[in-house]
Design an enzyme around this catalytic site. Sequence first.
Site, short mmCIF file in Angstrom:
data_model
loop_
_atom_site.label_atom_id
_atom_site.label_comp_id
_atom_site.label_asym_id
_atom_site.label_seq_id
_atom_site.Cartn_x
_atom_site.Cartn_y
_atom_site.Cartn_z
N HIS A 28 0.86 -1.18 0.00
CA HIS A 28 0.00 0.00 0.00
C HIS A 28 0.90 1.23 0.00
CE1 HIS A 28 -3.46 2.41 0.41
NE2 HIS A 28 -3.43 2.60 1.71
N GLY A 60 -3.16 -3.49 -2.77
CA GLY A 60 -4.44 -4.18 -2.62
C GLY A 60 -5.64 -3.28 -2.85
N GLU A 166 -1.60 -12.34 6.22
CA GLU A 166 -1.40 -11.17 7.08
C GLU A 166 -2.58 -10.80 7.97
OE1 GLU A 166 2.34 -10.76 4.92
OE2 GLU A 166 0.38 -11.40 4.26
N TYR A 168 -5.81 -10.54 7.18
CA TYR A 168 -6.96 -9.90 6.55
C TYR A 168 -8.12 -10.89 6.45
CZ TYR A 168 -3.68 -6.16 5.36
OH TYR A 168 -2.77 -5.14 5.43
N ARG A 216 -2.18 -15.65 -2.21
CA ARG A 216 -1.18 -15.37 -1.17
C ARG A 216 -1.62 -16.08 0.10
NH1 ARG A 216 3.17 -11.77 -0.06
NH2 ARG A 216 3.29 -11.10 2.13
N HIS A 254 -0.69 -8.82 11.14
CA HIS A 254 -0.26 -7.49 11.53
C HIS A 254 -0.31 -7.30 13.05
CE1 HIS A 254 0.39 -6.11 7.56
NE2 HIS A 254 -0.88 -6.11 7.19
N GLN A 341 11.18 3.51 7.77
CA GLN A 341 10.89 4.88 8.18
C GLN A 341 10.03 5.65 7.18
OE1 GLN A 341 14.31 7.18 9.57
NE2 GLN A 341 15.35 5.29 10.14
N ALA A 386 23.41 13.43 3.59
CA ALA A 386 22.99 14.57 2.75
C ALA A 386 24.06 14.90 1.72
CB ALA A 386 22.70 15.79 3.62
N LYS A 423 21.06 -3.15 12.87
CA LYS A 423 21.19 -2.16 11.80
C LYS A 423 22.37 -2.49 10.88
CE LYS A 423 18.78 1.71 13.92
NZ LYS A 423 18.77 3.16 14.20
N LYS A 565 10.99 14.61 29.20
CA LYS A 565 9.55 14.63 28.94
C LYS A 565 8.83 13.65 29.85
CE LYS A 565 9.60 15.97 24.04
NZ LYS A 565 11.05 15.98 23.75
N TRP A 579 8.10 -0.63 18.55
CA TRP A 579 7.60 -1.64 19.49
C TRP A 579 8.58 -2.80 19.62
CZ3 TRP A 579 6.65 -6.73 18.15
CH2 TRP A 579 6.60 -7.03 16.78
#
Length: 673
Positions: A28, A60, A166, A168, A216, A254, A341, A386, A423, A565, A579
């Site tokens: 998506h 989808g 997934e 759905y 799928r 998900h 990201q 950059a 990473k 904070k 998460w």
Amino acid sequence: METLQNVLTPLTVGATVLPNRMVMGAMHTRLETLDRPHERLAAFYAARAAGEIGLILSGGFSPNPEGVMEEGGPLFNGRSQLDEHRVVTRAVHDAGGKIVLQILHAGRYAKVPECVAPSPGKARINSFAPHALSTEEVWRTIGDFVETAALAMEAGYDGVEIMGSEGYLVNEFTAERTNQRTDEFGGSFDARIRFPLEIVRAVRERLGRPPMLIYRISSIDLVEGGMIGLDVAAFARQIEAAGADLINTGVGWHESAVPTIAATVPRAVWRDAIRNVRQAVSIPVMASNRINTPQVAEDLIASGVADLVSMARPLLADPEFAKKTRLGIVDEINTCIACNQACLDRIFTERTATCLVNPRAGREIEFPIGIAAASRRIAVVGGGPAGMAFAINASERGHRVTLFEAEHQVGGQLNLAKAVPGKAEFHEMLRYFRVRLDKLGVTLRLGELATVETLTGEDFDEIVIATGVRPRVPDFPGIDHPKAVSYIDVLTGKVVVGQRVAIIGAGGIGFDVAEFLLGDAQESLDAQAFFRSWGVDVANAVPGGLATAAGHAGTKRSVHMFQRKAEPLGKRLGKSTGWILKAKLRKANIAMTAGASYDAIDDEGLHYTVDGKAHVLPVDHVVLCAGQDSNRDLYEHLRAKGLEPRVIGGADVASELDALRAIDQATRLAVTV
């Protein structure tokens, strides 16, 4: 040159011959919410078709309004929509590609009040509770799938994919977890799989041949009450008998508590679940999830795990993935680093998808391609993301670029990121940048601190400042105490911290440092370590393929994180990956304190106050992760001399090592100079 003969071998799917075994998986994008949506989608998919991907699976489309992903989400249920789809299929075919429409009914994941499911029960990731479909409504929904499939053929698609993975709607029917029905669509295993089988049979009958019919399947559910491996295999055999030409494999729901596609997941780690499907059927089977290099794809096919591979995000990162593979220049592939990201994190926060390493993705019509009208001499100061992105894009337009970097290597703070467990893919990002800089002939002046005199003494037409950021140093007593160390010194190994550590600042860098101190480097590289840590039964012998997760067995350090904070730590981390990191730190018993003010650092440790009460935490080191400030000194000095340099990246706006914004800004500037 590496041998990649399997991934480049043509494959016949039904009556269709695919030129290679590489497929762009469905994802998506939310491009339909922008201006000129069909033009954007056409350009997006056409770029991948021109890049020689063997097959494209569209995002989808729901067959009815109650199945859309969200209000205004993709829906294909009427002839009035044919022309807009023909814009896309025509563009793909003109570029030499093939495209299949994915039909996706979101079920109880649909973020609309009218959402439906096999049985009552709200998904924990949705605020709306679903209506349980009646038997008549189930049959009507089957008919909706068939009508959308027929419309897809009229619109020029080369086939359809039925999304049955997934978590759905279709997947919700097959799992006991979400199917407590007592009619012909619930109860026994055969009854629970009837819904998808009826869809496949009816679609096959309506379309006939040769259109491709792909299903799928959920190869491993990773939720309680999911299927076991033996049932998945039996189900796959029935899907083949019902008329499918190819089975694509999905992984997890998900709402699963097991990560499936983030960088912390080892490459191709789900191969056993995929092989289980492959061994059950005679039609081709497609692998998916965490396949981001031609070498991984080749291994999956050569070892018999699958017949072809599906890659979604890797085709965001580099639309020419397949072409570069054929040409034998795989070192020039802009590899997906699975950061999520710019793609999934944006989708899950109701924004449109693009790509951190390739900001052109989904924005193809915004970036002019071609050589600049006049070649210019450009100085770029700073070899971080950059600076490198600007240098590459400007050089591709024919400019002569000199890149100054004070360190003896390019990469900037990407060199810090690659040191963090989970990473390791940042090594690929740096490899791509280094190769492109070399291939394009960018002049690298490494280990040279650019000065006003240097830049004004040479005949540069443009000066671009990409000097990045410097760590912000908090102002409180004892900040210069030997116990206080910068995150840079920790991540580079310049300082090895002791057994008791406090981390000041709980943004992305603070969490990266915490994970670095845990030392779980193997989890993202070793399949068995990953399965043990997250509780996955590789044999998929228990419902959903879940096992008991192992406790944390890493460092014995005592780590305590603090932030000013008064909100939960990690609240601002990425939606799709935050998460995961928070779960790992909880498992390792990392202490977290919000709403803290810092009073002092001395021989006793860190003095801090929470809710008016003073505390002392005995520590060996305090790692400062309190943000960054723009390094703009050179920029200001040039301005004082009456020059007008451009400024990009962290030197422009300091934030959490924001490579996403830096690369996007650099690329956009490069196509205008």
